[in-house]
Scaffold this motif. Structure first.
Motif, short mmCIF file in Angstrom:
data_model
loop_
_atom_site.label_atom_id
_atom_site.label_comp_id
_atom_site.label_asym_id
_atom_site.label_seq_id
_atom_site.Cartn_x
_atom_site.Cartn_y
_atom_site.Cartn_z
N ALA A 117 0.85 -1.19 0.00
CA ALA A 117 0.00 0.00 0.00
C ALA A 117 0.88 1.24 0.00
N LYS A 118 0.47 2.28 -0.68
CA LYS A 118 1.13 3.57 -0.83
C LYS A 118 2.30 3.54 -1.81
N ALA A 119 2.51 2.42 -2.49
CA ALA A 119 3.57 2.32 -3.49
C ALA A 119 3.04 2.77 -4.85
N ILE A 120 3.89 3.41 -5.65
CA ILE A 120 3.52 3.83 -6.99
C ILE A 120 3.74 2.64 -7.92
N ILE A 121 2.78 2.38 -8.79
CA ILE A 121 2.82 1.22 -9.67
C ILE A 121 3.54 1.58 -10.97
N GLY A 122 4.47 0.74 -11.37
CA GLY A 122 5.22 0.93 -12.61
C GLY A 122 4.85 -0.13 -13.63
N PRO A 123 5.25 0.06 -14.90
CA PRO A 123 4.88 -0.91 -15.94
C PRO A 123 5.45 -2.30 -15.71
N GLU A 124 6.60 -2.40 -15.04
CA GLU A 124 7.20 -3.71 -14.78
C GLU A 124 6.45 -4.49 -13.70
N ASP A 125 5.52 -3.84 -13.00
CA ASP A 125 4.76 -4.48 -11.93
C ASP A 125 3.51 -5.19 -12.43
N LEU A 126 3.22 -5.12 -13.74
CA LEU A 126 1.95 -5.61 -14.26
C LEU A 126 2.14 -6.69 -15.32
N VAL A 127 1.21 -7.66 -15.34
CA VAL A 127 1.15 -8.67 -16.40
C VAL A 127 -0.32 -8.85 -16.78
N LEU A 128 -0.56 -9.32 -18.00
CA LEU A 128 -1.92 -9.59 -18.46
C LEU A 128 -2.27 -11.05 -18.17
N LYS A 129 -3.55 -11.28 -17.83
CA LYS A 129 -4.03 -12.62 -17.52
C LYS A 129 -5.41 -12.77 -18.13
N SER A 130 -5.70 -13.91 -18.74
CA SER A 130 -7.03 -14.17 -19.31
C SER A 130 -7.94 -14.72 -18.22
N VAL A 131 -9.04 -14.03 -18.00
CA VAL A 131 -9.98 -14.44 -16.95
C VAL A 131 -11.33 -13.81 -17.23
N ASP A 132 -12.37 -14.33 -16.62
CA ASP A 132 -13.72 -13.78 -16.75
C ASP A 132 -14.06 -13.04 -15.46
N MET A 133 -13.96 -11.71 -15.49
CA MET A 133 -14.23 -10.93 -14.30
C MET A 133 -14.56 -9.48 -14.70
N ALA A 134 -15.53 -8.90 -14.01
CA ALA A 134 -15.91 -7.51 -14.25
C ALA A 134 -15.38 -6.64 -13.10
N GLY A 135 -15.25 -5.35 -13.35
CA GLY A 135 -14.84 -4.41 -12.31
C GLY A 135 -13.35 -4.38 -12.04
N VAL A 136 -12.56 -4.78 -13.04
CA VAL A 136 -11.10 -4.79 -12.88
C VAL A 136 -10.46 -4.09 -14.07
N TYR A 137 -9.21 -3.68 -13.90
CA TYR A 137 -8.49 -2.97 -14.97
C TYR A 137 -7.96 -3.93 -16.02
N ALA A 138 -7.97 -3.47 -17.28
CA ALA A 138 -7.41 -4.24 -18.39
C ALA A 138 -6.38 -3.44 -19.17
N ASP A 139 -6.39 -2.11 -19.02
CA ASP A 139 -5.48 -1.25 -19.78
C ASP A 139 -4.35 -0.75 -18.88
N PRO A 140 -3.09 -1.10 -19.20
CA PRO A 140 -1.97 -0.67 -18.34
C PRO A 140 -1.85 0.84 -18.20
N GLY B 278 -1.01 -12.27 -9.28
CA GLY B 278 -2.06 -13.13 -9.81
C GLY B 278 -3.47 -12.71 -9.46
N ARG B 279 -3.65 -11.77 -8.55
CA ARG B 279 -4.99 -11.31 -8.18
C ARG B 279 -5.33 -10.06 -9.00
N PRO B 280 -6.57 -9.94 -9.47
CA PRO B 280 -6.93 -8.78 -10.28
C PRO B 280 -6.87 -7.48 -9.48
N ILE B 281 -6.63 -6.38 -10.19
CA ILE B 281 -6.60 -5.04 -9.58
C ILE B 281 -7.98 -4.42 -9.79
N ARG B 282 -8.70 -4.24 -8.72
CA ARG B 282 -10.05 -3.68 -8.77
C ARG B 282 -9.99 -2.16 -8.78
N TYR B 283 -11.09 -1.54 -9.18
CA TYR B 283 -11.13 -0.08 -9.31
C TYR B 283 -10.82 0.65 -7.99
#
Length: 138
Positions: A29-52, A67-72
């Motif tokens: 918590a309180k950390a700034i997210i960088g592009p190297e911190d993210l990966v794409l995963k195929s899943v069926d879920m609403a209310g989560v981010y898909a665009d880096p 591995g857990r989705p990032i919610r709004y």
């Protein structure tokens, strides 16, 4: 019979999988997210981010796990005022402008409303954080 099965398959709701963003490592918590911190995963879920581009540069509001989705509600703009920071308080009504020093009692980003203690009077007031880090008292 086969047309009936096809018709039923077309009418029944089906889950659609999509690419979502998940952390590649634990992000505190309180950390700034960088592009190297993210990966794409195929899943069926609403209310989560898909665009880096919507996530990079944002601040984690809670711990994010691999591995857990990032919610709004899990991320937001980076805080520019931290708890116990000294800030300038502004009260502006027409031609009357009052400014004084205060101490932030919370943390937040531009546009957030936080409580601040006026150091002159020891009174607690609420105000909106300006982009420059000062507080506008309403």
């Amino acid at each position: 019979m086969r047309t009936l099965a096809l018709a039923l398959a077309l009418c029944l709701p089906q889950a659609a999988t999509a690419e979502i963003l998940v952390p590649s490592r634990t992000i505190r918590a309180k950390a700034i997210i960088g592009p190297e911190d993210l990966v794409l995963k195929s899943v069926d879920m609403a209310g989560v981010y898909a665009d880096p581009s919507e996530v990079v540069g944002q601040e984690a509001r809670v711990a994010l796990y691999p591995g857990r989705p990032i919610r709004y509600d899990d991320i937001g703009p980076p805080a520019i005022v931290d708890r116990n920071d000294l800030v300038t308080l502004y009260f502006d009504r027409g031609s009357l402008v009052i400014s004084t020093e205060g101490r932030a009692l919370g943390r937040g980003a531009a546009g957030d409303v936080i409580r601040v203690m006026n150091l002159s009077s020891r009174t607690t007031v609420s105000g909106q954080i300006r982009p420059d880090g000062s507080i506008e008292v309403k």
